[in-house]
Design an enzyme around this catalytic site. Structure first.
Site, short mmCIF file in Angstrom:
data_model
loop_
_atom_site.label_atom_id
_atom_site.label_comp_id
_atom_site.label_asym_id
_atom_site.label_seq_id
_atom_site.Cartn_x
_atom_site.Cartn_y
_atom_site.Cartn_z
N LEU A 30 -0.38 27.49 57.14
CA LEU A 30 -1.53 27.32 56.26
C LEU A 30 -1.78 25.86 55.93
CD1 LEU A 30 -1.27 30.27 53.69
CD2 LEU A 30 -2.28 30.23 55.98
N HIS A 31 -3.06 25.52 55.85
CA HIS A 31 -3.49 24.18 55.45
C HIS A 31 -4.69 24.33 54.53
CE1 HIS A 31 -6.65 24.81 58.40
NE2 HIS A 31 -5.73 25.00 59.35
N GLU A 32 -5.29 23.20 54.16
CA GLU A 32 -6.40 23.23 53.20
C GLU A 32 -7.57 24.08 53.68
OE1 GLU A 32 -6.56 21.94 50.15
OE2 GLU A 32 -4.52 21.13 50.25
N HIS A 34 -7.41 26.95 55.36
CA HIS A 34 -7.10 28.34 54.97
C HIS A 34 -7.23 28.50 53.45
CE1 HIS A 34 -4.47 27.83 58.67
NE2 HIS A 34 -5.16 28.90 59.00
N GLN A 58 -4.64 36.51 72.14
CA GLN A 58 -5.67 35.48 72.27
C GLN A 58 -5.14 34.19 72.88
OE1 GLN A 58 -6.35 35.58 67.89
NE2 GLN A 58 -6.67 33.37 68.07
N GLN A 146 -16.00 27.81 59.69
CA GLN A 146 -16.98 27.23 60.61
C GLN A 146 -16.29 26.34 61.66
OE1 GLN A 146 -20.11 27.74 61.15
NE2 GLN A 146 -20.57 25.97 62.46
N LYS A 147 -15.08 25.90 61.33
CA LYS A 147 -14.28 25.11 62.30
C LYS A 147 -14.22 25.81 63.65
CE LYS A 147 -10.41 22.93 63.82
NZ LYS A 147 -9.71 24.01 64.42
N SER A 183 -6.27 21.55 60.94
CA SER A 183 -5.89 22.54 61.95
C SER A 183 -4.38 22.67 61.96
CB SER A 183 -6.37 22.09 63.33
OG SER A 183 -5.73 22.85 64.34
N SER A 184 -3.92 23.89 62.17
CA SER A 184 -2.48 24.08 62.30
C SER A 184 -1.94 23.25 63.46
CB SER A 184 -2.16 25.56 62.53
OG SER A 184 -2.70 26.33 61.46
P1 AMP Z 1 -6.18 30.23 62.16
O1 AMP Z 1 -4.99 30.46 61.30
O2 AMP Z 1 -6.19 28.89 62.83
O3 AMP Z 1 -6.47 31.37 63.10
O4 AMP Z 1 -7.41 30.17 61.18
C1 AMP Z 1 -7.65 31.20 60.25
C2 AMP Z 1 -9.02 31.02 59.68
O5 AMP Z 1 -9.11 29.74 59.05
C3 AMP Z 1 -10.13 31.04 60.75
O6 AMP Z 1 -11.24 31.74 60.25
C4 AMP Z 1 -10.44 29.59 60.93
O7 AMP Z 1 -11.77 29.35 61.36
C5 AMP Z 1 -10.23 29.06 59.53
N1 AMP Z 1 -10.01 27.63 59.56
C6 AMP Z 1 -9.11 26.95 60.33
N2 AMP Z 1 -9.22 25.62 60.11
C7 AMP Z 1 -10.20 25.46 59.19
C8 AMP Z 1 -10.78 24.33 58.56
N3 AMP Z 1 -10.38 23.08 58.83
N4 AMP Z 1 -11.76 24.53 57.65
C9 AMP Z 1 -12.18 25.79 57.38
N5 AMP Z 1 -11.68 26.89 57.94
C10 AMP Z 1 -10.70 26.73 58.83
#
Ligand code: AMP
Length: 281
Positions: A30-32, A34, A58, A146-147, A183-184
């Site tokens: 998790l980051h900002e 999420h 995926q 939206q990323k 991003s993770s």
């Molecule tokens: P992930 O864990 O990378 O699959 O991301 C989970 C959700 O967080 C997805 O809907 C991503 O689009 C969203 N997400 C990832 N990075 C960002 C970001 N920098 N800003 C906003 N939403 C994000």
């Protein structure tokens, strides 16, 4: 916050949980970005569910499935702080038991950009797991970033086409101070790569500024963006101007356009995008 591992437990826990239910699907680390989705869900919904599942379906062979950062204890602590009520963290066998043999395929939206680079199976994997999560949690609202613009479009189409009664909320991209999208996978960057990685958002911003200033020629906007990538020694996998709803290529700029980029920086494969609005239209 409860942490649950099985579908049966989740359904039981949610049977008389306060409505509306909001779901934030994640792959953890998790980051900002999420946390912004969780904050939005917390503000909107009486019950907030976060899923934590690194979805093997995926990832293409040779991608970073094994290396993907995993730290459930840290993620659980952050989720708890963010006000999550229920953390659904299933094992792989729970979502894909022996004999699992169904795929959800969203058509044309899955094909360009990420679909072309990572293979068509990427969005099949995303659509399949999201369909499952929406069936398991049955949220009124599910939150995406939206990323991952193409992913958000694929999921919107999925719920529309399969009549899934969930509203898909797409939240703005959260960035570092210098513009790098959170991003993770940023965790893979060395310090030197981290400095180069800012080239992605700079490229998008330079093109968007040109377009906002009145440029109507897509190639001219792409050339400016490409120049910015080159200055950061970044060779894009794609850099494209596309329709923000259909992802069809756009050449003449007379309406809002999605500028999308993907590139490898070191061992991280990074993606980013911006919507640019033509000025003086
Ligand atoms: P992930 O864990 O990378 O699959 O991301 C989970 C959700 O967080 C997805 O809907 C991503 O689009 C969203 N997400 C990832 N990075 C960002 C970001 N920098 N800003 C906003 N939403 C994000």
């Amino acid at each position: 916050m409860r942490t649950l591992r099985t579908i049966v437990e989740v359904r039981a826990a949610l049977a008389d949980a306060p409505r509306p239910i909001g779901l934030v699907p994640t792959m953890g680390a998790l980051h900002e970005g999420h946390l912004a989705l969780l904050a939005q869900a917390r503000g909107d919904c009486a019950t907030v569910v976060m899923s934590l599942f690194v979805n093997p379906a995926q990832f293409a062979p040779g991608e970073d499935l094994a290396a993907y950062p995993r730290d459930e204890a840290r993620d659980a602590a952050l989720a708890r702080e963010a006000g999550v009520d229920l953390l659904f963290a299933p094992g792989r066998e729970e979502l894909y038991p022996e004999g699992f043999d169904t795929r959800v395929v969203v058509g044309e939206l899955s094909e360009p950009l990420e679909g072309a680079c990572r293979g068509a199976a990427h969005f099949d994997g995303v659509a399949t797991v999201v369909a499952k999560l929406l069936n398991i949690v049955a949220p009124a609202v599910a939150y995406f970033g939206q990323k991952d613009a193409q992913q958000a479009l694929v999921i919107r189409r999925l719920v529309r086409d399969l009549d899934i009664p969930t509203v898909i909320e797409v939240c703005p991209t959260v960035r570092e101070a210098d513009g790098l999208a959170r991003s993770s996978r940023n965790a893979y960057l060395t310090a030197a790569e981290r400095r180069r990685a800012v080239g992605l958002s700079r490229a998008l911003r330079s093109a968007a500024a040109l377009i906002a200033g009145g440029e109507r020629d897509g190639d001219a906007a792409l050339a400016v963006a490409r120049g910015e990538l080159e200055r950061h020694a970044i060779e894009p996998e794609y850099l494209a101007l596309v329709d923000p709803e259909t992802l069809a290529p756009v050449e003449h700029l007379d309406a809002p356009v999605l500028i999308a980029v993907a590139a490898r920086v070191g061992r991280a494969r990074l993606i980013d995008n911006l919507i640019a609005t033509p000025g003086g239209a």
